[in-house]
Write a protein that holds these residues in place. Structure first.
Motif, mmCIF file in Angstrom:
data_model
loop_
_atom_site.group_PDB
_atom_site.id
_atom_site.type_symbol
_atom_site.label_atom_id
_atom_site.label_comp_id
_atom_site.label_asym_id
_atom_site.label_seq_id
_atom_site.Cartn_x
_atom_site.Cartn_y
_atom_site.Cartn_z
ATOM 1 N N ALA A 163 101.674 10.340 -6.441
ATOM 2 C CA ALA A 163 100.660 11.399 -6.353
ATOM 3 C C ALA A 163 99.801 11.494 -7.606
ATOM 4 O O ALA A 163 98.679 12.014 -7.558
ATOM 5 N N GLU A 164 100.306 10.984 -8.738
ATOM 6 C CA GLU A 164 99.543 11.053 -9.988
ATOM 7 C C GLU A 164 98.305 10.166 -9.952
ATOM 8 O O GLU A 164 97.402 10.320 -10.762
ATOM 9 N N LEU A 165 98.268 9.231 -9.022
ATOM 10 C CA LEU A 165 97.163 8.270 -8.953
ATOM 11 C C LEU A 165 96.131 8.687 -7.912
ATOM 12 O O LEU A 165 96.491 9.187 -6.853
ATOM 13 N N ASN A 166 94.880 8.464 -8.234
ATOM 14 C CA ASN A 166 93.801 8.577 -7.246
ATOM 15 C C ASN A 166 93.342 7.155 -6.955
ATOM 16 O O ASN A 166 92.607 6.550 -7.735
ATOM 17 N N LEU A 167 93.809 6.593 -5.856
ATOM 18 C CA LEU A 167 93.565 5.182 -5.581
ATOM 19 C C LEU A 167 92.124 4.894 -5.178
ATOM 20 O O LEU A 167 91.724 3.740 -5.089
#
Length: 532
Positions: A163-167
């Motif tokens: 969830a920490e990543l914005n892909l």
């Protein structure tokens, strides 16, 4: 900064694997992690794109989720938005099933695996290109936990790590390369089980550069891999093409899980659906493709080594094999794969295939096929690779380059078996060593103890045996031995020993003799005083 962001992405993705690592081996948990990464990519991309369609653009996932959810509350806007997403992206995810919405459920302790399962199912049913894509994600598996609650907790933990990543923030190369990084890490952990889905990047780059050489400017370059694994060989082509968006990919894979991995890999590298033609099937069982196009500019292959196949007599009428008069043995399908790939090569195309060294010298049916290929000038180059560079085998392998439009029947041999760097339990080919092979292949000149251009007559004299040591002599001569000098050195050493013994005897005479030492001193004098 780009490299720093890439490393951050790699670390975050790999760290999320820690949650699953203690529960199952890498060959199993790769499907969960890579599947969840892909679902998040689809969700993040769709959320941000939907804000553009709604003229309220936002890159922030929480904000984009809010905008998307509100739009869905208006029935008219909802229908228009769904139609636009289906037209532009081939899928849409309901607001309550996006990765972002599921994370909010996890934070509120209301998450159930069934919600995620529904989101995955909706994607699979949205378009044929996504059909059965997530079938390996068994969210009810006991390996995730012994109870439904523990299974929920495991999936929640993995999703929270991602969830920490914005892909959506990463371009096709960055995210696709990160996916390749994960696949490589899984291959390293999986050991022998990795052979079905991964070709080390150095080998992929070597083969791709050879296959595309001279056609870097070609629009619509077609590449085929009938044993494509995760698609890593195919996806190297745009890295060396000056027309990367026009490359067309054709691939087949027998293992369904690996086939789905390749499909995800294609999408994460931003390959348009219309540019990829992939199939889940047995390459040797029935010829494919049979619809246009059937021949390709480049063929890249790393098939399973010495696999078994049916070798039924009916294959003698199959155009892939019929011209050779014999079939590869049932116990070793190496030449069956090679002939299949070669059959689908364009007349001006180039093929590169990795195989075990046995194909270079084994006799019987394989010897007859090899002779026929050499008589036709099909085999252009044989490259010997180092041992232990593949995850699924420690044996040395060879890359064979084949062509159809050659006017010569000579064969160029490169022995790169000693060019590697040892890392942990694996050998790797460095960038410098890779360039050395490419330069040798390009110049096609003899290099002492490294490369040799053998004429057809020489190969015929060797009974069509292509074993590399027959043509590239890597034997290192020892310096000549000076017998006279060695004899002198031996005499000098003998003199030094005799002098040392004499000094020892003098020292023994000077020692004080007691009852305890008398026998020891006398025995020592006998040994050293009476010669050797």
């Amino acid at each position: 900064m780009a490299e720093e962001n890439a490393q951050k992405l790699y670390q975050a993705l790999w760290a999320s694997a820690d949650i699953l690592r203690s529960k199952m081996d890498a060959n199993e948990y790769k499907s969960y992690l890579l599947g969840l990464v892909f679902y998040k990519y689809l969700s993040d991309t769709m959320l941000v794109y939907s804000t553009k369609l709604l003229s309220n653009e936002s890159e922030n996932l929480e904000e984009a989720q809010s905008i998307y959810s509100k739009a869905y509350q208006d029935a008219e806007i909802q229908e228009d938005l769904k139609d636009a997403l289906k037209d532009d992206m081939s899928y849409e995810i309901k607001p309550e099933l996006t990765f972002q919405a599921l994370i909010e459920e996890i934070d509120n302790h209301t998450f159930q695996r069934e919600h995620l399962q529904q989101g995955l199912r909706d994607i699979e049913q949205s378009d044929k290109v996504f059909e059965d894509l997530f079938e390996d994600l068994d969210l009810n598996s006991k390996k995730l936990g012994s109870t439904p609650q523990k299974q929920n907790e495991t999936i929640s933990a993995v999703m929270k790590a991602l969830a920490e990543l914005n892909l959506n923030e990463y371009n096709g190369d960055a995210l696709g390369d990160a996916y390749e990084y994960l696949i490589g890490q899984f291959a390293s952990e999986s050991g022998k089980k990795a052979g079905e889905f991964y070709t080390p990047k150095e080998v992929s780059r070597l083969m791709t550069r050879i296959v595309i050489a001279g056609k870097e400017d070609k629009k619509g370059f077609t590449v085929y891999d009938p044993t494509m694994g995760s698609g890593s060989l195919l996806l190297n082509v745009p890295k060396f093409s000056k027309e990367p968006t026009s490359v067309r990919y054709f691939g087949q894979e027998l293992n369904t899980s690996t086939y789905n991995l390749a499909r995800m890999n294609m999408f994460l590298h931003k390959v348009p659906a219309e540019n990829q033609t992939l199939r889940n099937g047995d390459t040797l069982d029935a010829d494919w493709p049979q619809d246009e196009p059937t021949n390709y500019d480049g063929v890249l292959m790393n098939p399973p080594y010495s696999a078994k196949w049916s070798a039924e007599k009916g294959f003698l009428d199959d155009p892939r094999f019929s011209r050779y008069g014999v079939l590869p043995p049932k116990s070793k399908a190496d030449f069956a794969f090679l002939l299949h790939g070669y059959y689908h090569l364009k007349n001006d195309g180039v093929m590169a295939i990795v195989l075990p060294h046995g194909v270079l010298f084994r006799g019987a049916a394989e010897g007859k096929i090899r002779k026929a290929l050499l008589e036709n000038g099909a085999i252009d180059t044989v490259i010997g690779l180092p041992a232990n560079i593949f995850f699924n085998t420690s044996i040395p392998t060879t890359v064979i380059i084949l062509k159809k439009d050659r006017t010569s029947r000579d064969v160029f041999f490169i022995d790169a078996s000693n060019d590697f760097k040892k890392e942990k339990n694996q050998n790797v080919i460095t960038e410098e060593q890779l360039e050395k092979i490419i330069d040798a292949y390009t110049e096609r000149k003899n290099i002492d103890k490294y490369a040799y251009l053998a004429s057809y007559e020489e190969i015929e004299e060797n009974d069509f045996n292509l074993n590399i040591p027959r043509y590239v002599d890597t034997f290192e001569d020892f310096d000549p031995i000076d017998i006279v000098e060695i004899s002198k050195e031996i005499k000098d050493i003998d003199a030094q020993i005799q002098d040392a013994e004499a000094q020892l005897l003098v020292m023994l005479d000077d020692l004080q003799v007691t009852d305890d030492t008398k026998d020891i001193i006398e025995a020592t004098k006998v040994v050293f005083g009476h010669g050797r």
